[in-house]
Every structure is written in C-alpha cells, then in structure tokens.
Design an enzyme around this catalytic site. Structure first.
Site, mmCIF file in Angstrom:
data_model
loop_
_atom_site.group_PDB
_atom_site.id
_atom_site.type_symbol
_atom_site.label_atom_id
_atom_site.label_comp_id
_atom_site.label_asym_id
_atom_site.label_seq_id
_atom_site.Cartn_x
_atom_site.Cartn_y
_atom_site.Cartn_z
ATOM 1 N N ASP A 1 9.361 34.328 -16.929
ATOM 2 C CA ASP A 1 8.940 32.941 -17.076
ATOM 3 C C ASP A 1 9.404 32.387 -18.423
ATOM 4 O O ASP A 1 9.423 33.097 -19.432
ATOM 5 C CB ASP A 1 7.409 32.876 -16.991
ATOM 6 C CG ASP A 1 6.865 31.475 -17.075
ATOM 7 O OD1 ASP A 1 7.036 30.724 -16.099
ATOM 8 O OD2 ASP A 1 6.280 31.121 -18.125
ATOM 9 N N GLU B 1 13.817 32.399 -15.690
ATOM 10 C CA GLU B 1 13.614 30.965 -15.515
ATOM 11 C C GLU B 1 14.280 30.218 -16.664
ATOM 12 O O GLU B 1 13.788 30.232 -17.798
ATOM 13 C CB GLU B 1 12.123 30.623 -15.473
ATOM 14 C CG GLU B 1 11.898 29.136 -15.188
ATOM 15 C CD GLU B 1 10.524 28.642 -15.586
ATOM 16 O OE1 GLU B 1 10.122 27.590 -15.058
ATOM 17 O OE2 GLU B 1 9.859 29.293 -16.423
#
Length: 493
Positions: free
Chosen positions: A207, A244
């Site tokens: 993330d 990401e």
C-alpha cells in the site's frame, strides 16, 4: 576484486527484482481475486468450495495487522496500523494461518495487503487496537511494535503533490509517516513480512508505495526470506510484490521508479477501460490495448477494472453498480493477453465510508448465498457472477496464446480469437451484432460461457456452431442481458 563483487551484487539485485514479478500460480491459473474485508475462515472455505474448483489463482486479502478501532468501523480503519500483531476483524493469527494453508492446499495463493508507509493517524488520547494494544498516535508512540517519535519523519502535510519531499516524507492524510531509512524501522518491517512468509503467503500488495523511496523498498524487499517450501513453493522462490503507485502520467514520483522492484498497479488501465465501456472511447481502438496506450510492460502491470479505492470515486472507473458495462469490461480484461489480472469482490456501499456487512456488535458477518451461488446479505461477490468466474476459466483455457482474427465494425462491436482456443465478441452499440465471424476454433458446437454453463455435455445458455473454416454465426442483441459472448475449447458441447 571490487569490480567483481560490485558486478555480482548488481546481478543478484537484478535477479531478485525479476523474481519478485512471479506470482507463483499453479498450473494454468492466472487470475487473482480481492476478497475485500472477508474473514479468514470464510476465505478458507471459499478457496476450497469455489475458488479452487473454478480455477482462481490467488486471493488478495485485507491488511492482517492490528489496526485502530474507529467509530462505525469504516473499511479504512484497516489501513491505520497500531501494531504488527495478526489480530483484526477478519480473525486472529491461528485463523489466518489455517486459511493460508487450506488455500495453498487447493492451489490458491494468498497475497497480503501490507502497510509499510505509516501507522495510525491522530487520535484524541489513547487509541486501542483490534488486539487490545494501546497507542498514542498523536505522540507517535506505538509500544506494540515498539515505535517512538524518532522512528517517524518530522510532522508535515502534503500540500504540493509535485514536491517529492512532501510526497515521500510528509503525512498521507494525517497518517504517521515511518522513516524507512531507519535501521530499526526496516528491521521491524522485515520481521513482520518474514512472519507472513513463514505462515505460507505468496507475496504482498504494498500500500502507498509511491510515498516511500524506492531505494528503501529495494532494501526491504531484498532482505526478505524466500517463500516457505512447506507450502509448495520451489526452493529459492521470492515473494511476489505488487506496489500501489498511482501515476496518471504527470506525477513527480513515477511508477517507473518501482517497476523493476516488482509489479505496479496500473491505474491508467482502470481509467481507460472504464472510459471505453462507458462509451467515451470506441471499442475498435482496443485492438492496440497495452503498452501502446502508455501502460507498463505486461509482466510489470497489475491490472484491474476497479479496486477498493477507486470504485468509491466519481469518474470513468466502472464498478458493480453498472453491471452490464462492468461485465463487458471484465470479460475484455480477462480475455486480452495483457497484465497480471486481478478482479474485485466488493460489498455494497452507499458512501465512501460504508463498513463491510456487520452485525449489531459490529462484527463482520459471513457471506450468504442464494440457489445460484450469488451473495445476498450485503456482499456483492462479483467473483461469483457467472459472467466473471466463467471468464476466469476462459483465461485459464487460452493461456499462452496470442490475439488473432481481430474484427470490429468501426465502432463498438468487436471480436477476437485467442489462438485456436478461445473467442470473444462484445456489443456495446445500441443495435444488434449479427454476423458470421471467424472464431478460429476447431469445428463443432460451443457453449457461450457468459449466458450459460456446460453441464453434463449440455449448454444452459446460447451455443454457437463453428464450421470447418472456423466461422460461426454470432448474435448479441442490443437488449440482451449481457453484451458479451465467449467460447473456448473447454466448453465444447
């Protein structure tokens, strides 16, 4: 001697990076599903009863580490770490380990969404996590790790997204920003990831990767253990990494800085496929889909129609609320040989913060299914829509074949073959597609896996008869329930 050592180091780093693009799929499987906010026990059951038999390759699971308790239990509380203890609303460490083992046993790999960039944001007073751990985020005190203020970057706000320093060292929406150049922080992150590797996971979705310097991530990734051979991974296998990195093409921090460390989430894919199937771009242009559109090389791109973040935003991105277009877009996604494919499995939401389905005590509830296997109690479960799981089977059947026989009507009707193993046709016009088209398939009768299933040699939906020249009559009405038709060699009547 120094030159030899330097060359060896560079070669080893390059080989590790290349290995981190390998998702370690079983056989011909090649689709990941994100079971967003599911409990570990439910994922284990889903692997055994549905995902394994249907040929899914892996599951992306929600963050596994302890997170802050937020009022109303919004989904995003999972993205606010308190410690690295494996206790969340989805279950505890024992349940997580059981899920990983059971999924691996049926050929479904597990990829964990991990939070390496930050800890929880500000909270008035003492915050309590899902494992009961206390922390004081406003003081950057997280004794459950432990982290103290010296383990974080100095407090600052991202006000200029074109300023690299702010993007990578200031706080993303107020989340306390870890200093990944710190030896202590690195050691705790590596320890956390290695523990998950020991439990049998195949890799990680990282993330907010663009908010961390690529050189820090390279150090962390290269320091990780090899995958656990007790879970069926070959010796010296490296964890699959997908990161990401939101890059719309004009970002100061570019996806290109991360693509050699592992795969990167290709957000441009999501935007452009949404544009096309919403009717803002003619489908005929999809013939050149892939790098010609400015996308990453196929093996470096994690591709998706929507994800848990952008499905909640306004704009071109498609989600389950536009089911006819969504199913067409997903069919194209899974039929076209580009990228590492991931499909979304959502829960219903009315606003950005809607929590997952929960009971009166705010405990996540298990999905329930109707007679057709669809979810009925607040879970959307797109992966259980026949039009989507059938395309997972299509993608498996045509693996390692190329696009041939492209046809279009100059607008929004297209078809193409995958070698001599599969055929897809899509009608996104407001009039019928009725055409003799080259399916490239061997002669015979084939079941359209979008409108029905092949059961005991009979097709429950449309069927297409292919002649000796590979041609068949294709009809997709403008008012048909689905605007797509798919045939493949494993669905021959």
């Amino acid at each position: 001697m120094f030159k030899f050592a330097l060359t060896l180091t560079l070669c080893l780093a390059g080989s590790l990076s290349l290995a981190q693009h390998n998702p370690h799929w079983w056989g011909n499987r090649n689709t990941i599903v994100h079971l967003f906010e599911w409990k570990w026990s439910d994922i284990a059951q889903e692997c055994e009863s549905f995902l394994g038999p249907r040929g899914f390759a892996g599951v992306q699971v929600s963050p596994v580490n302890e997170n802050i308790l937020s009022a109303g239990r919004p989904w995003w509380e999972r993205y606010q770490p308190i410690s690295y203890k494996l206790t969340t609303r989805s279950g505890n460490e024992e349940e997580f380990g059981d899920m990983v083992r059971r999924c691996n046993d049926v050929g479904v790999r597990i990829y964990v969404d991990v939070l390496l960039n930050h800890m929880s944001g500000d909270f008035d007073g003492v915050a309590v996590g899902t494992a009961g751990t206390e922390a004081e985020p406003s003081k950057k005190s997280f004794p459950g790790v432990p982290y103290t203020a010296q383990d974080f970057h100095p407090t600052c706000e991202i006000t200029d997204w074109n300023d690299r320093f702010q993007v990578q060292q200031c706080e993303l929406v107020g989340l306390k920003d870890l200093d990944q150049s710190s030896d202590w922080v690195r050691s705790k992150l590596i320890e956390f990831l290695d523990h998950l590797i020991e439990l049998g996971v195949a890799g990680f979705r990282v993330d907010a990767a663009k908010h961390m310097a690529s050189e820090d991530l390279e150090y962390i990734y290269s320091s990780l253990s090899n995958l656990n051979i007790d879970h069926g991974f070959p010796h010296n296998s490296r964890p699959f990494i997908f990161q990401e990195v939101i890059d719309h093409g004009h970002e100061t921090v570019s996806r290109d800085e991360y693509k050699d460390l592992g795969a990167v989430t290709e957000f441009r894919f999501s935007e452009e496929i949404g544009n096309a199937f919403r009717g803002n771009n003619a489908l005929k242009w999809l013939q050149s889909w892939g790098t010609d559109w400015g996308f990453l090389p196929s093996g470096q791109a994690l591709t998706f129609v929507d994800n848990h973040d952008n499905q909640r935003d306004a704009g071109a991105v498609l989600n389950y609320k536009s089911p006819r277009q969504y199913k067409m877009a997903t069919a194209f996604h899974l039929a076209y040989p580009y990228g590492i494919s991931r499909v979304m499995s959502s829960f219903a939401f009315d606003d950005h913060d809607t929590p997952p389905p929960q009971d009166a005590q705010e405990r996540i509830i298990s999905p329930e299914f109707d007679a057709d296997g669809a979810c009925v109690n607040g879970w959307i479960c797109e992966h259980r829509w026949r039009q989507i799981y059938a395309m997972v089977g299509f993608k498996n059947a045509v693996r390692d074949t190329e696009i041939t026989g492209w046809w279009d009507n100059g607008d929004n009707q297209i078809s193409f073959c995958r070698g001599n193993k599969g055929f897809l046709a899509i009608n996104n016009n407001l009039y019928d597609l009725s055409q003799d088209l080259n399916t490239c398939l061997p002669a015979g009768t084939y079941c359209d896996v979008i409108s029905g299933s092949l059961i005991d040699g009979s097709c429950t939906g449309k069927s297409v008869t292919v002649n000796e020249n590979g041609y068949g009559y294709i009809h997709i009405g403008s008012d048909d329930f689905d605007g797509v038709l798919a045939l493949h060699v494993d669905a021959k009547v």
